[in-house]
Scaffold this motif. Structure first.
Motif, PDB file in Angstrom:
ATOM      1  N   GLU A  37     -10.244  -3.803  -1.647  1.00 47.12           N
ATOM      2  CA  GLU A  37     -10.566  -2.869  -0.552  1.00 47.12           C
ATOM      3  C   GLU A  37     -11.912  -3.256   0.053  1.00 47.12           C
ATOM      4  N   TRP A  77      -7.578   0.329  -3.178  1.00 52.52           N
ATOM      5  CA  TRP A  77      -6.255  -0.271  -3.352  1.00 52.52           C
ATOM      6  C   TRP A  77      -6.204  -1.728  -2.907  1.00 52.52           C
ATOM      7  N   ARG A 119       0.815  -1.222   0.000  1.00 48.47           N
ATOM      8  CA  ARG A 119       0.000   0.000   0.000  1.00 48.47           C
ATOM      9  C   ARG A 119       0.847   1.270   0.000  1.00 48.47           C
ATOM     10  N   ASN A 170      -5.393  -4.954  -0.056  1.00 45.91           N
ATOM     11  CA  ASN A 170      -4.309  -5.383   0.817  1.00 45.91           C
ATOM     12  C   ASN A 170      -3.739  -6.707   0.320  1.00 45.91           C
TER      13      ASN A 170
END
Length: 936
Positions: free
Chosen positions: A673, A649, A619, A651
């Motif tokens: 996300e 975005w 990230r 993880n």
């Protein structure tokens, strides 16, 4: 019944709705790529007081940010700045300012000529005051590398003045022809300056005392000349004139000598004769010249394609000689027309190299030179390299009277199938040219220790580090008695495993420092069994890989009083950081910094403890941080891609799983996300050997050169899984199946995967595994295979056109992992070739294979496509014209990105298929439409 609400309550509801909408994140689009930034060229002054770096979007104008180490928020920003450097005196930053890219594009659309396009400018930034100076139309610039406060600026040709119609044609003087342009040489503060016209080339002496420059001819050779400018006096001396070319122009380390090669033969001459000149800079006179008759090589000549080097004490000068030009009757027969000349390649079984490799190396062979040495005091020449032993290995600085040399002639013929051939190793005496054989058939490349007491190398056949005592003429096994392996422990191909590398030698050649998988060892060649483990085994105990950080990139040997800073990487958790150690090995490494991040690019200022470092996670952008050798406090200096805060975005999670063979592996699971395990997400599976160590690496959204862009798919609500693969020799396809399928099942067990909508994609070796997997399982709804080898029997006998090498070595020794010849293991080649099982495929496939692929034969992709077409299976082949193994042209990468997302969105998300999938792209429509439009 209608209810009435207070006016203020309605406003509050409207404001809250707008705020919620503003805070919503969006998915990445293909339009985001161009503006995505990266950081490069980070530099720090020698005194550690100033820092700079370049920020570049993927497509657009770069900028430079330069600032004081102590005030990182107060930056001087130079728009469109590129290619900068700090000067040797730490007082200035200099670099170019590129033209605005959009403006250049508009002019190109208007078909403007290259001379009419905007040119680069130069900036000179005084660091202490912030004063910024700019110069226009700059071709190149240079500053001395070691000391001095000078700059040389080479300008573009002047724009031709427009003719005045009122002027008579007769009065206009015809411009003289020259390749040279104006050169400005000045002190950086502007107090001293000189200008020279029609300069063709130039360069500073590394210590900044002198500058050499070549004046281009103007209509005739009569006014071409080579000059040396004394920067302290401003006096310019002509060294030589009326030469066609001046090459290999080299100052000695202390600038007392200046050597070069020149010829007055015409540029069209097929066999120009070169002379080597040695100029005494201090006396301003030619000290010596070497002609063809002065070299020792039989039928030899001074090479115009070699290089010149001086020993550090300036007592010796090294230069290249070459075999004299050979005359061929057929080549020189002027009675034959060009269209009558035969053009063919003859492949001979006895040739050391096959014809494609010979053609790739043709230019190098034509320019082959052999090192010779001139004793500058005695004036005698000794030839060091010969046809029998032609490869000499110099160190960065020549401080001794010997060098290593090697020959692989006896083994070269085997190179097409054995890339681990040996070399006969010698040491060469500079005084006599005598060669002393150290050992025959040495694997790898040997090097000379800093004090020239030892030659050393890693022997992959014996899995040991070796040294050869040059005085005692004795070979020493450095690691055989030590209790840990020094070969690559995870090596899983038929080739011999390599090492984990060496760190260097302590001063005086007192000890060599080498790595095992986890730890670092100090070994005295005189008593290897008493080796000291500098990290005290802490690496192997804690699964941490320790490696020494080189703080001084100019060091030749290691000062045992210098700090020992170690990078650290935990193989299990993937945490990383830094430790401090000691060169005596009496204390365990002490942690300075260890976090769930990726760290790289540690750079220390030469004359202070200030340090630059980059840190990232999936990230977190790899921004630049400022610290010192204690690493206690990291100050963030850059701020890449602030727009990411408004983009979905996701993880990444580290997954552990067991293969079908019971081996424990790891993989990376990227989740969208706001991931909700109760929902079902489509999942992409990408793989290529082992990737789990990149857990904390940032992945940049970018057009695809060949593989899926992970951030794009994650941002668009896909899960992406990247499993590690362990290979069994002879079973590459089955190994992939044994590792990938259990990995996918482990992810499915965690929840959230839409098992009806999973796909796989890979490129090259990954493309092969995709092709194999879809013949073994129908668990994937779609597949993407880039440059896949599907027929090992035909690929085995093919050529890697990028290098001219046979592909045999890949199957016998390296990645394809068959471990034998086609006739030794025919069934292995057949059973690992998915082409022979294409009738089992039930998975729609998107293939990319380009017609200029220099690594995997293009016909492999064709074989796969034609098999699927013949079997009436859904398949598409993307063939980018003139492109290599991976795409290099951005326009094509953008195109592939769109087609990959459309293909997988159609099969995994139920999106309409684009017209290129449903209608194809007929040849008559090529270049007229892209057919991205979605079908009804």
């Amino acid at each position: 019944m209608n209810k009435r609400y207070p006016f203020w309550l309605g406003l509050a509801f409207m404001f809250a709705t707008q705020l919620s909408f503003a805070q919503q994140k969006r998915s990445l689009t293909h339009a985001d790529y161009d503006g995505w930034e990266s950081l490069s060229s980070d530099k720090i002054t020698k005194n550690g007081q100033y820092v700079g770096y370049q920020i570049s979007p993927q497509d657009g104008d770069s900028r430079l940010e330069i600032f004081s180490f102590s005030r990182p928020t107060q930056k001087t920003v130079i728009s469109r700045g590129v290619g900068f450097s700090f000067t040797a005196d730490d007082a200035f930053a200099v670099g170019k300012i590129a033209p605005q890219k959009d403006s250049v594009r508009v002019l190109k659309l208007k078909k403007k000529k290259a001379d009419d396009l905007p040119k680069d400018s130069l900036f000179i930034l005084q660091l202490s005051t912030g004063k910024l100076e700019k110069l226009a139309r700059v071709k190149s610039f240079a500053t001395p590398s070691e000391k001095g406060s000078w700059i040389a600026v080479h300008f573009e040709k002047d724009t031709p003045a427009k003719k005045d119609p009122a002027d008579s044609i007769k009065t206009q003087e015809k411009p003289k022809k020259t390749d040279g342009t104006k050169l400005l040489v000045r002190s950086l503060n502007g107090e001293k300056s000189w200008e020279f016209e029609r300069v063709k080339s130039y360069a500073f002496a590394q210590n900044g005392d002198y500058l050499q420059y070549v004046l281009a001819e103007e209509d005739t050779l009569d006014n071409s000349a080579l000059h040396v400018l004394n920067l302290s006096t401003g006096e310019s001396k002509m060294v030589l004139e009326k030469m066609t070319t001046y090459s290999d122009l080299t100052f000695s380390p202390q600038s007392s000598k200046f050597a070069f090669v020149a010829t007055d033969d015409t540029l069209k001459a097929k066999k120009p004769i070169h002379t080597l000149y040695i100029y005494d800079v201090e006396k301003s006179e030619m000290q010596q010249t070497l002609e063809k008759s002065d070299v020792e090589l039989a039928n030899g000549r001074i090479s115009g394609d070699g290089a010149i080097r001086f020993s550090e004490d300036e007592s010796r000068m090294f230069f290249g000689v070459a075999q004299d030009y050979q005359d061929f009757d057929y080549e020189n027969d002027t009675t034959i027309l060009d269209d009558e000349r035969v053009s063919l390649d003859i492949w001979g079984w006895q040739d050391a190299e096959i014809q494609p490799m010979q053609l790739k190396n043709k230019s190098r062979e034509e320019k082959k030179t052999y090192w010779s040495v001139l004793d500058l005091a005695a004036g005698n020449v000794v030839q060091l390299a010969t046809e029998e032993v032609e490869n000499l290995s110099f160190e960065n600085k020549i401080t001794h009277d010997k060098a290593l040399a090697y020959s692989d002639d006896a083994y070269r013929r085997n190179y097409s199938w054995d890339i681990q051939i040996g070399r006969d190793l010698y040491w060469v005496d500079f005084k006599t040219g005598e060669k002393t054989l150290i050992e025959t058939d040495v694997p790898g490349f040997a090097r000379l220790s800093p004090e020239a007491k030892y030659a050393y190398w890693y022997d992959s056949r014996d899995s040991s580090w070796m040294a050869f005592d040059l005085a005692e003429k004795k070979k020493i096994n450095l690691t055989k008695t030590l209790p840990v392996p020094f070969f690559e422990e995870l090596h899983d191909s038929p080739s011999l495993p390599g090492s984990y590398g060496s760190v260097g030698w302590l001063e005086g050649d007192a000890a060599i420092v080498v790595n095992d998988r986890f730890d670092i060892w100090k070994i005295d060649p005189k008593d290897p069994s008493a080796a000291i483990q500098l990290t005290q085994g802490e690496g192997r105990k804690k699964n941490i890989v320790f490696r020494r950080e080189r703080l001084d990139f100019e060091e030749t040997s290691i000062d045992p009083k210098s700090p020992l800073i170690l990078s650290a990487f935990n193989e299990r958790s993937k945490d990383a950081g830094f430790y401090s150690g000691s060169w005596d090995g009496k204390s365990s490494p002490k942690a300075l910094l260890m976090t769930a991040n990726n760290y790289n690019g540690l750079t220390k200022a030469k004359d202070s403890d200030q340090v630059l470092i980059r840190r990232s996670t999936y990230r977190e952008n790899p921004d630049l941080y400022l610290t010192d050798l204690t690493l206690k406090t990291l100050t963030k200096a850059s701020n890449l891609n602030p727009q990411q805060a408004n983009i979905k975005w996701g993880n990444v999670e580290l997954i552990s799983y067991l293969t079908l063979e019971g081996d424990q592996l790891q993989g990376l699971l990227f989740k969208p996300e706001g991931f909700d395990p109760a929902k079902k997400y489509p999942m992409m599976v990408y793989f290529y050997e082992r990737n789990s160590d990149t857990f904390h690496s940032y992945r940049t959204p970018a057009p695809s050169r060949s593989t899926i862009n992970i951030p794009y798919f994650v941002s668009n609500d896909y899960m992406v899984f990247v499993p590690d693969i362990k290979y069994e020799l002879g079973l590459p396809g089955q190994s992939a199946l044994n590792c990938i399928v259990p990995g996918v099942q482990a992810v499915i067990a965690k929840g959230g995967v839409d098992t009806d909508n999973m796909a796989i994609q890979g490129q090259s070796w990954g493309g092969y595994q995709v092709a194999y997997l879809i013949t073994q399982t129908n668990m994937f709804k779609a597949a993407g295979a880039g440059a896949p080898v599907v027929n090992m029997t035909s690929a085995y006998g093919g050529i890697r056109w990028g290098t001219g090498m046979s592909r045999m070595f890949q199957y016998e020794q390296t990645q394809s992992r068959i471990g034998g010849t086609l006739w030794e293991k025919p069934m292995y080649y057949l059973e690992n070739s998915p082409l022979f099982m294409m009738d089992r495929v039930q998975t729609p496939v998107l293939i990319m294979h380009n017609d200029a692929d220099g690594s995997v034969p293009w016909y492999q992709g064709i074989e796969m496509f034609m098999a699927l077409k013949r079997l009436n299976k859904p398949a598409w082949l993307l063939q980018y014209n003139g492109e290599d193994h991976n795409l290099t042209q951005r326009k094509n990468s953008k195109d592939l990105s769109v087609r990959l997302s459309q293909f997988f969105d159609h099969y995994l998300k139920g999106a309409p298929a684009p017209l290129w999938m449903t209608e194809g792209l007929p040849a008559v429509e090529k270049g007229k439409t892209l057919k991205y439009e979605l079908s009804n």
